[in-house]
Scaffold this motif. Sequence first.
Motif, short mmCIF file in Angstrom:
data_model
loop_
_atom_site.label_atom_id
_atom_site.label_comp_id
_atom_site.label_asym_id
_atom_site.label_seq_id
_atom_site.Cartn_x
_atom_site.Cartn_y
_atom_site.Cartn_z
N ASN A 88 0.70 -1.07 0.52
CA ASN A 88 0.04 -0.07 0.00
C ASN A 88 0.86 1.30 -0.02
O ASN A 88 1.72 1.65 -0.95
N ARG A 89 0.50 2.03 1.07
CA ARG A 89 1.79 2.60 0.71
C ARG A 89 2.78 2.97 2.12
O ARG A 89 3.53 3.88 2.79
N SER A 90 3.48 1.71 2.57
CA SER A 90 3.83 1.38 3.42
C SER A 90 5.40 0.36 3.12
O SER A 90 5.39 -0.51 1.82
N TYR A 91 6.64 0.55 3.56
CA TYR A 91 7.93 -0.11 3.16
C TYR A 91 7.81 -1.74 4.69
O TYR A 91 7.94 -0.76 5.21
N LEU A 92 8.54 -2.67 3.98
CA LEU A 92 8.36 -4.10 5.09
C LEU A 92 10.21 -4.47 4.64
O LEU A 92 9.61 -4.28 3.15
N ILE A 93 10.76 -4.18 5.45
CA ILE A 93 11.89 -4.57 5.10
C ILE A 93 12.66 -5.83 5.57
O ILE A 93 11.87 -6.21 6.60
N LYS A 94 13.45 -6.52 5.29
CA LYS A 94 14.78 -7.49 5.59
C LYS A 94 15.34 -7.89 4.49
O LYS A 94 16.05 -7.54 3.46
N ALA A 95 16.84 -8.36 5.58
CA ALA A 95 17.43 -9.66 5.09
C ALA A 95 17.19 -10.24 4.37
O ALA A 95 16.54 -11.89 4.06
N SER A 96 17.89 -10.67 2.84
CA SER A 96 17.66 -11.84 1.91
C SER A 96 18.09 -12.82 2.69
O SER A 96 17.26 -14.17 2.11
N MET A 108 12.30 5.55 5.32
CA MET A 108 12.76 6.23 4.70
C MET A 108 14.31 5.87 5.22
O MET A 108 15.36 5.78 4.44
N LYS A 109 14.27 6.45 5.72
CA LYS A 109 15.34 6.77 6.57
C LYS A 109 15.91 5.32 7.07
O LYS A 109 17.08 5.21 6.99
N GLN A 110 15.81 4.70 7.51
CA GLN A 110 16.30 3.16 8.35
C GLN A 110 16.68 2.22 7.09
O GLN A 110 17.19 1.65 6.74
N ILE A 112 17.13 3.68 4.15
CA ILE A 112 18.63 4.05 3.19
C ILE A 112 19.56 3.84 4.03
O ILE A 112 20.95 3.12 3.38
N GLN A 113 19.43 3.63 5.23
CA GLN A 113 21.02 3.38 6.24
C GLN A 113 21.08 1.27 6.38
O GLN A 113 22.50 1.60 5.79
N GLN A 114 20.55 0.72 5.91
CA GLN A 114 20.57 -0.36 5.73
C GLN A 114 20.66 -0.53 3.85
O GLN A 114 21.61 -1.85 4.08
N ALA A 115 20.64 0.36 3.70
CA ALA A 115 21.20 0.08 1.81
C ALA A 115 22.15 0.58 1.50
O ALA A 115 23.25 -0.64 1.10
N ASN A 116 22.42 0.85 2.52
CA ASN A 116 24.30 1.85 2.15
C ASN A 116 24.75 0.91 3.41
O ASN A 116 26.41 -0.04 2.86
N ARG A 117 24.89 -0.21 3.71
CA ARG A 117 25.81 -1.16 4.69
C ARG A 117 25.38 -2.84 4.15
O ARG A 117 25.97 -3.40 3.72
N PRO A 139 4.84 5.72 -3.80
CA PRO A 139 5.92 5.09 -2.36
C PRO A 139 6.90 4.47 -2.89
O PRO A 139 8.35 4.59 -3.30
N GLU A 140 6.70 3.87 -4.72
CA GLU A 140 7.63 3.74 -5.50
C GLU A 140 8.35 4.10 -6.05
O GLU A 140 10.10 4.24 -5.61
N SER A 141 8.08 5.98 -6.67
CA SER A 141 8.81 6.36 -6.78
C SER A 141 9.68 7.21 -6.10
O SER A 141 10.91 7.59 -6.11
N LEU A 142 9.59 7.81 -4.91
CA LEU A 142 9.75 8.03 -3.85
C LEU A 142 10.70 7.35 -3.46
O LEU A 142 11.64 8.02 -3.28
N LEU A 143 11.19 5.75 -3.55
CA LEU A 143 12.23 4.72 -3.45
C LEU A 143 12.89 5.21 -4.04
O LEU A 143 13.78 5.06 -3.60
N LYS A 144 12.51 5.56 -5.77
CA LYS A 144 13.21 5.06 -6.20
C LYS A 144 14.87 6.45 -6.70
O LYS A 144 15.36 6.88 -6.14
N ASP A 145 13.84 7.56 -5.86
CA ASP A 145 14.98 8.59 -5.89
C ASP A 145 15.59 8.88 -4.33
O ASP A 145 16.91 9.46 -4.49
N GLU A 146 14.99 9.00 -3.34
CA GLU A 146 16.08 8.85 -1.99
C GLU A 146 16.65 7.28 -3.11
O GLU A 146 17.72 7.60 -2.02
N LEU A 147 16.78 5.82 -3.16
CA LEU A 147 17.70 4.90 -3.53
C LEU A 147 18.89 6.55 -4.52
O LEU A 147 19.95 6.05 -4.41
#
Length: 165
Positions: A88-96, A108-110, A112-117, A139-147
Amino acid sequence: MAKRPKRLMYAGGGVLILGIILGQFFGLTPGINTGSGDGEEKTEPAEDPRTILASTESDVVPVLIQPEPKHKTLAELPLKVLDILIDNRSYLIKASSQSQDRYQPAEMKQIIQQANRTIGDEDGIRIRVYRKGSARVIPESLLKDELKKAGLAPQMIDWKNHLVD
């Protein structure tokens, strides 16, 4: 008319023979080829019971019971690839390396931090982005821009086309 019963008799005999052959092949015929033949010796040579015990004792291997591993948080895991799920409008993350049910909500801040790790896999992929059917475009286009702002090249991000449940 006299040939018809003869044909049926031959056809029935052929089906019966074929059934027996297939039954033998698949082991479905009881009593046929199940025991030792008359020419085989039916008694086993007697062995000294002490030698049997000695051989079974040496085969015993002690097993140490390991405690259940504690589930590590995302910050404690070595991070090759970060999986991001847009729901929907939220993000969920996990390690592969984590199981599918280990997705955690993230801002989004979290992300970006995890993506840089991340260090990336063999193909250089550092982030995989999945979408649910309810995922929104914003949210998808916002994620693209932030990454992109975080310095991650488009080749490092795998945008999955199929939707997940």
